[in-house]
Design an enzyme around this catalytic site. Sequence first.
Site, PDB file in Angstrom:
ATOM      1  N   ASN A 232       8.120  -5.272  -1.073  1.00 12.39           N
ATOM      2  CA  ASN A 232       8.029  -4.161  -0.129  1.00 12.39           C
ATOM      3  C   ASN A 232       6.593  -4.195   0.403  1.00 12.39           C
ATOM      4  O   ASN A 232       5.680  -3.693  -0.243  1.00 12.39           O
ATOM      5  CB  ASN A 232       8.326  -2.821  -0.815  1.00 12.39           C
ATOM      6  CG  ASN A 232       8.322  -1.677   0.187  1.00 12.39           C
ATOM      7  OD1 ASN A 232       7.845  -1.833   1.314  1.00 12.39           O
ATOM      8  ND2 ASN A 232       8.837  -0.527  -0.223  1.00 12.39           N
TER       9      ASN A 232
ATOM     10  N   TYR B 105      10.825   9.395   1.221  1.00 12.64           N
ATOM     11  CA  TYR B 105      10.814   8.430   0.113  1.00 12.64           C
ATOM     12  C   TYR B 105      11.421   8.961  -1.177  1.00 12.64           C
ATOM     13  O   TYR B 105      11.522   8.222  -2.158  1.00 12.64           O
ATOM     14  CB  TYR B 105       9.369   7.956  -0.137  1.00 12.64           C
ATOM     15  CG  TYR B 105       8.783   7.253   1.063  1.00 12.64           C
ATOM     16  CD1 TYR B 105       9.341   6.069   1.535  1.00 12.64           C
ATOM     17  CD2 TYR B 105       7.693   7.791   1.747  1.00 12.64           C
ATOM     18  CE1 TYR B 105       8.818   5.425   2.653  1.00 12.64           C
ATOM     19  CE2 TYR B 105       7.165   7.153   2.861  1.00 12.64           C
ATOM     20  CZ  TYR B 105       7.730   5.974   3.314  1.00 12.64           C
ATOM     21  OH  TYR B 105       7.221   5.334   4.420  1.00 12.64           O
TER      22      TYR B 105
ATOM     23  N   GLU C 135      12.929  -8.944   1.492  1.00 11.79           N
ATOM     24  CA  GLU C 135      12.097  -7.805   1.912  1.00 11.79           C
ATOM     25  C   GLU C 135      12.887  -6.524   1.704  1.00 11.79           C
ATOM     26  O   GLU C 135      14.067  -6.464   2.050  1.00 11.79           O
ATOM     27  CB  GLU C 135      11.753  -7.982   3.397  1.00 11.79           C
ATOM     28  CG  GLU C 135      10.918  -6.852   3.978  1.00 11.79           C
ATOM     29  CD  GLU C 135      10.632  -7.057   5.468  1.00 11.79           C
ATOM     30  OE1 GLU C 135      10.357  -8.197   5.893  1.00 11.79           O
ATOM     31  OE2 GLU C 135      10.698  -6.053   6.207  1.00 11.79           O
TER      32      GLU C 135
ATOM     33  N   ARG D 140       4.207  11.267  -1.990  1.00  9.94           N
ATOM     34  CA  ARG D 140       4.106  11.186  -0.525  1.00  9.94           C
ATOM     35  C   ARG D 140       5.454  11.481   0.142  1.00  9.94           C
ATOM     36  O   ARG D 140       6.509  11.100  -0.395  1.00  9.94           O
ATOM     37  CB  ARG D 140       3.603   9.793  -0.102  1.00  9.94           C
ATOM     38  CG  ARG D 140       4.609   8.687  -0.325  1.00  9.94           C
ATOM     39  CD  ARG D 140       4.085   7.287  -0.044  1.00  9.94           C
ATOM     40  NE  ARG D 140       3.932   6.982   1.351  1.00  9.94           N
ATOM     41  CZ  ARG D 140       4.135   5.756   1.869  1.00  9.94           C
ATOM     42  NH1 ARG D 140       4.523   4.738   1.090  1.00  9.94           N
ATOM     43  NH2 ARG D 140       3.958   5.548   3.145  1.00  9.94           N
TER      44      ARG D 140
ATOM     45  N   ARG E  29      13.236   4.911  12.169  1.00  8.76           N
ATOM     46  CA  ARG E  29      11.974   5.655  12.189  1.00  8.76           C
ATOM     47  C   ARG E  29      11.164   5.320  13.458  1.00  8.76           C
ATOM     48  O   ARG E  29      11.721   4.837  14.428  1.00  8.76           O
ATOM     49  CB  ARG E  29      11.211   5.365  10.892  1.00  8.76           C
ATOM     50  CG  ARG E  29      11.997   5.819   9.650  1.00  8.76           C
ATOM     51  CD  ARG E  29      11.234   5.600   8.373  1.00  8.76           C
ATOM     52  NE  ARG E  29       9.991   6.371   8.361  1.00  8.76           N
ATOM     53  CZ  ARG E  29       9.012   6.172   7.471  1.00  8.76           C
ATOM     54  NH1 ARG E  29       9.147   5.247   6.535  1.00  8.76           N
ATOM     55  NH2 ARG E  29       7.915   6.904   7.509  1.00  8.76           N
TER      56      ARG E  29
ATOM     57  N   ALA F 110       3.226  -0.719   4.801  1.00  4.32           N
ATOM     58  CA  ALA F 110       2.693  -0.712   6.167  1.00  4.32           C
ATOM     59  C   ALA F 110       2.336  -2.119   6.654  1.00  4.32           C
ATOM     60  O   ALA F 110       2.385  -2.395   7.865  1.00  4.32           O
ATOM     61  CB  ALA F 110       1.475   0.199   6.244  1.00  4.32           C
TER      62      ALA F 110
ATOM     63  N   HIS G 125      12.776  -2.099   1.879  1.00  9.39           N
ATOM     64  CA  HIS G 125      12.131  -0.844   2.267  1.00  9.39           C
ATOM     65  C   HIS G 125      12.945   0.308   1.718  1.00  9.39           C
ATOM     66  O   HIS G 125      14.185   0.287   1.804  1.00  9.39           O
ATOM     67  CB  HIS G 125      12.029  -0.724   3.789  1.00  9.39           C
ATOM     68  CG  HIS G 125      11.213  -1.824   4.374  1.00  9.39           C
ATOM     69  ND1 HIS G 125       9.841  -1.819   4.317  1.00  9.39           N
ATOM     70  CD2 HIS G 125      11.574  -2.994   4.952  1.00  9.39           C
ATOM     71  CE1 HIS G 125       9.388  -2.934   4.853  1.00  9.39           C
ATOM     72  NE2 HIS G 125      10.419  -3.676   5.241  1.00  9.39           N
TER      73      HIS G 125
ATOM     74  N   PRO H 130       0.791  -1.227   0.000  1.00  9.23           N
ATOM     75  CA  PRO H 130       0.000   0.000   0.000  1.00  9.23           C
ATOM     76  C   PRO H 130       0.826   1.281   0.000  1.00  9.23           C
ATOM     77  O   PRO H 130       1.822   1.389   0.716  1.00  9.23           O
ATOM     78  CB  PRO H 130      -0.823  -0.112   1.293  1.00  9.23           C
ATOM     79  CG  PRO H 130      -0.141  -1.132   2.121  1.00  9.23           C
ATOM     80  CD  PRO H 130       0.509  -2.075   1.176  1.00  9.23           C
ATOM     81  N   ASN H 131       0.367   2.198  -0.826  1.00  5.45           N
ATOM     82  CA  ASN H 131       0.931   3.556  -0.925  1.00  5.45           C
ATOM     83  C   ASN H 131       2.294   3.637  -1.611  1.00  5.45           C
ATOM     84  O   ASN H 131       2.836   4.735  -1.760  1.00  5.45           O
ATOM     85  CB  ASN H 131       1.013   4.233   0.467  1.00  5.45           C
ATOM     86  CG  ASN H 131      -0.341   4.325   1.127  1.00  5.45           C
ATOM     87  OD1 ASN H 131      -1.271   4.863   0.531  1.00  5.45           O
ATOM     88  ND2 ASN H 131      -0.483   3.769   2.318  1.00  5.45           N
TER      89      ASN H 131
HETATM   90  C1  DQA Z   1       8.158   1.406   3.689  1.00  2.00           C
HETATM   91  C2  DQA Z   1       8.262   1.609   5.193  1.00  2.00           C
HETATM   92  C3  DQA Z   1       6.934   1.333   5.883  1.00  2.00           C
HETATM   93  O1  DQA Z   1       7.051   1.527   7.286  1.00  2.00           O
HETATM   94  C4  DQA Z   1       5.860   2.254   5.353  1.00  2.00           C
HETATM   95  O2  DQA Z   1       4.612   1.944   5.928  1.00  2.00           O
HETATM   96  C5  DQA Z   1       5.792   2.296   3.873  1.00  2.00           C
HETATM   97  C6  DQA Z   1       7.031   2.226   3.094  1.00  2.00           C
HETATM   98  C7  DQA Z   1       9.447   1.789   2.951  1.00  2.00           C
HETATM   99  O3  DQA Z   1       9.581   1.409   1.788  1.00  2.00           O
HETATM  100  O4  DQA Z   1      10.305   2.478   3.507  1.00  2.00           O
HETATM  101  O5  DQA Z   1       4.722   2.492   3.291  1.00  2.00           O
HETATM  102  O6  DQA Z   1       7.917   0.025   3.446  1.00  2.00           O
END
Ligand code: DQA
Length: 148
Positions: free
Chosen positions: A74, A22, A99, A17, A108, A77, A101, A9-10
Amino acid sequence: MKFLILNGPNINMVGIREKTIYGTMDFNEMISIIQTEAAKRHVEVDCYQSNHEGDLVDAIQNAYFNKLDGIVINPAAYTHTSVAIADAIKAISPIPVVEIHLSDIKEREAFRHHSYCAPYCIEQIKGFGPQGYVMAMDALIKYIEEKI
Ligand code: DQA
């Protein structure tokens, strides 16, 4: 080799964002870099993004049934909340999963420090921005080649 590049998501909102976290590169550009770097490595990639937990579980299961060689995920959340995604990764073992990020989740908020998925992944890469996806593909290639 064929990999699934799976984004939660996102992640489609990168470039829009929280740019200080990011970066400014947009999602399409990021996917295009992943595709270019995969091609250089003679790796075929399926890129999929969803904002929905069950869709991500389906994509992980489909990677198994379609006999893909590895997954870069990735979970966004859902990293910090989803037993379902963690179980899906565990279920498709021995297909290797990395995985990734964009940000360094350990630097964070405390709620981002824990990953349900990480115990079932061969590696967690964090804090390298979009380059992290390329590093994750390289980690999969190395892992697969060393196993052969
Ligand atoms: C994320 C880190 C997560 O905590 C966050 O919710 C994201 C992006 C990252 O790529 O840094 O949406 O996965």
